[in-house]
Write a protein that holds these residues in place. Structure first.
Motif, PDB file in Angstrom:
ATOM      1  N   ARG A   1       0.835  -1.195   0.000  1.00  0.00           N
ATOM      2  CA  ARG A   1       0.000   0.000   0.000  1.00  0.00           C
ATOM      3  C   ARG A   1       0.869   1.243   0.000  1.00  0.00           C
ATOM      4  N   SER A   2       1.948   1.209   0.792  1.00  0.00           N
ATOM      5  CA  SER A   2       2.840   2.360   0.849  1.00  0.00           C
ATOM      6  C   SER A   2       3.486   2.614  -0.502  1.00  0.00           C
TER       7      SER A   2
ATOM      8  N   SER B   1       2.347   1.714  -3.373  1.00  0.00           N
ATOM      9  CA  SER B   1       1.292   2.146  -4.285  1.00  0.00           C
ATOM     10  C   SER B   1       0.970   3.624  -4.072  1.00  0.00           C
ATOM     11  N   ALA B   2       0.890   4.039  -2.815  1.00  0.00           N
ATOM     12  CA  ALA B   2       0.598   5.444  -2.516  1.00  0.00           C
ATOM     13  C   ALA B   2       1.733   6.342  -2.997  1.00  0.00           C
ATOM     14  N   ARG B   3       2.963   5.897  -2.784  1.00  0.00           N
ATOM     15  CA  ARG B   3       4.115   6.698  -3.218  1.00  0.00           C
ATOM     16  C   ARG B   3       4.109   6.870  -4.733  1.00  0.00           C
TER      17      ARG B   3
ATOM     18  N   VAL C   1       1.481   9.379  -5.713  1.00  0.00           N
ATOM     19  CA  VAL C   1       1.915  10.758  -5.440  1.00  0.00           C
ATOM     20  C   VAL C   1       2.857  11.237  -6.541  1.00  0.00           C
TER      21      VAL C   1
ATOM     22  N   ALA D   1      -1.966  15.932  -3.112  1.00  0.00           N
ATOM     23  CA  ALA D   1      -2.692  14.930  -2.321  1.00  0.00           C
ATOM     24  C   ALA D   1      -4.063  14.640  -2.928  1.00  0.00           C
TER      25      ALA D   1
ATOM     26  N   ALA E   1      -3.644  12.594  -6.099  1.00  0.00           N
ATOM     27  CA  ALA E   1      -3.170  11.236  -5.818  1.00  0.00           C
ATOM     28  C   ALA E   1      -4.155  10.417  -4.995  1.00  0.00           C
TER      29      ALA E   1
ATOM     30  N   VAL F   1      -4.494  10.715  -1.660  1.00  0.00           N
ATOM     31  CA  VAL F   1      -3.836  10.373  -0.397  1.00  0.00           C
ATOM     32  C   VAL F   1      -3.930  11.578   0.538  1.00  0.00           C
ATOM     33  N   SER F   2      -3.499  11.377   1.758  1.00  0.00           N
ATOM     34  CA  SER F   2      -3.517  12.477   2.728  1.00  0.00           C
ATOM     35  C   SER F   2      -2.221  13.282   2.653  1.00  0.00           C
TER      36      SER F   2
ATOM     37  N   THR G   1       0.619  11.428   4.289  1.00  0.00           N
ATOM     38  CA  THR G   1       1.267  10.415   3.447  1.00  0.00           C
ATOM     39  C   THR G   1       2.382  11.046   2.621  1.00  0.00           C
ATOM     40  N   ILE G   2       2.127  12.216   2.075  1.00  0.00           N
ATOM     41  CA  ILE G   2       3.141  12.886   1.263  1.00  0.00           C
ATOM     42  C   ILE G   2       4.329  13.293   2.131  1.00  0.00           C
TER      43      ILE G   2
END
Length: 197
Positions: free
Chosen positions: A15-16, A18-20, A23, A44, A47, A49-50, A53-54
């Motif tokens: 998940r991390s 994927s989020a990166r 972003v 954010a 993407a 995301v919060s 997260t960024i």
């Protein structure tokens, strides 16, 4: 514990990652769209995301924008395998001029240079991730040119790289002259006699 029990699946890392990735993609899209004043909130939102997260990976909006831009412009470091040294240098400079003139990468790069004055992370990233790889690519072309007998030995390769790049960045930053297609030819015509074997 039942024999049918399975250990819990560790999903945090994917998940991390994927989020990166999301972003970086969002930052690159916003940067290359030329969206003015892109901040953490816009990245954010794009993407999904919060802000937290960024900030887990980047200290500021310019830092994430730069990395996103770098990921989308790595092909500007490539040259034709069959090219002579002179042709490869020409292609390389022409590609850089087109990138900073014809896409929002140019204005973004100017903004990042301005941000680097007060943001040490952006300053370091500009040198390490933008400037250094492009200089290294030119130095490698020159070394290969020496091996092929096209470039004279004993050159100060760093000075040659600075000489080739300076007119492009000078015109980008100060806009006192346009970044024309002819500029590539003019740079090569002026510099090549001092480079050639």
């Amino acid at each position: 514990m039942s024999s049918n029990s399975q250990p819990p699946i560790q999903r945090g890392r994917p998940r991390s990652d994927s989020a990166r990735r999301a972003v970086l993609d969002a930052a690159a899209e916003l940067a290359l769209e030329g969206t003015a004043g892109v901040g953490i909130d816009a990245i954010a939102a794009r993407a999904g995301v919060s802000r937290t997260t960024i900030y887990k990976w980047w200290p500021s909006a310019p830092a994430v924008l730069l990395e996103g831009l770098l990921e989308r412009t790595h092909e500007s470091l490539e040259t034709r395998a069959s090219a002579t040294t002179r042709e490869a240098l020409y292609d390389y400079l022409a590609s850089l001029i087109a990138l900073v003139r014809d896409t929002p990468a140019g204005p973004l790069l100017k903004g990042l240079v301005a941000a680097s004055v007060t943001d040490a992370d952006v300053a370091r990233a500009l040198i390490d991730d933008w400037v250094a790889p492009r200089r290294a690519a030119v130095v490698n072309l020159l070394f290969e040119g020496v091996r092929r007998g096209e470039v004279r030995k004993g050159l100060e390769y760093d000075v040659v790289a600075d000489t080739l790049f300076a007119p492009i960045y000078y015109r980008l930053m100060f806009e006192h002259q346009p970044l024309t297609e002819r500029l590539t030819r003019d740079i090569i015509d002026v510099c090549w006699p001092g480079i050639a074997a």
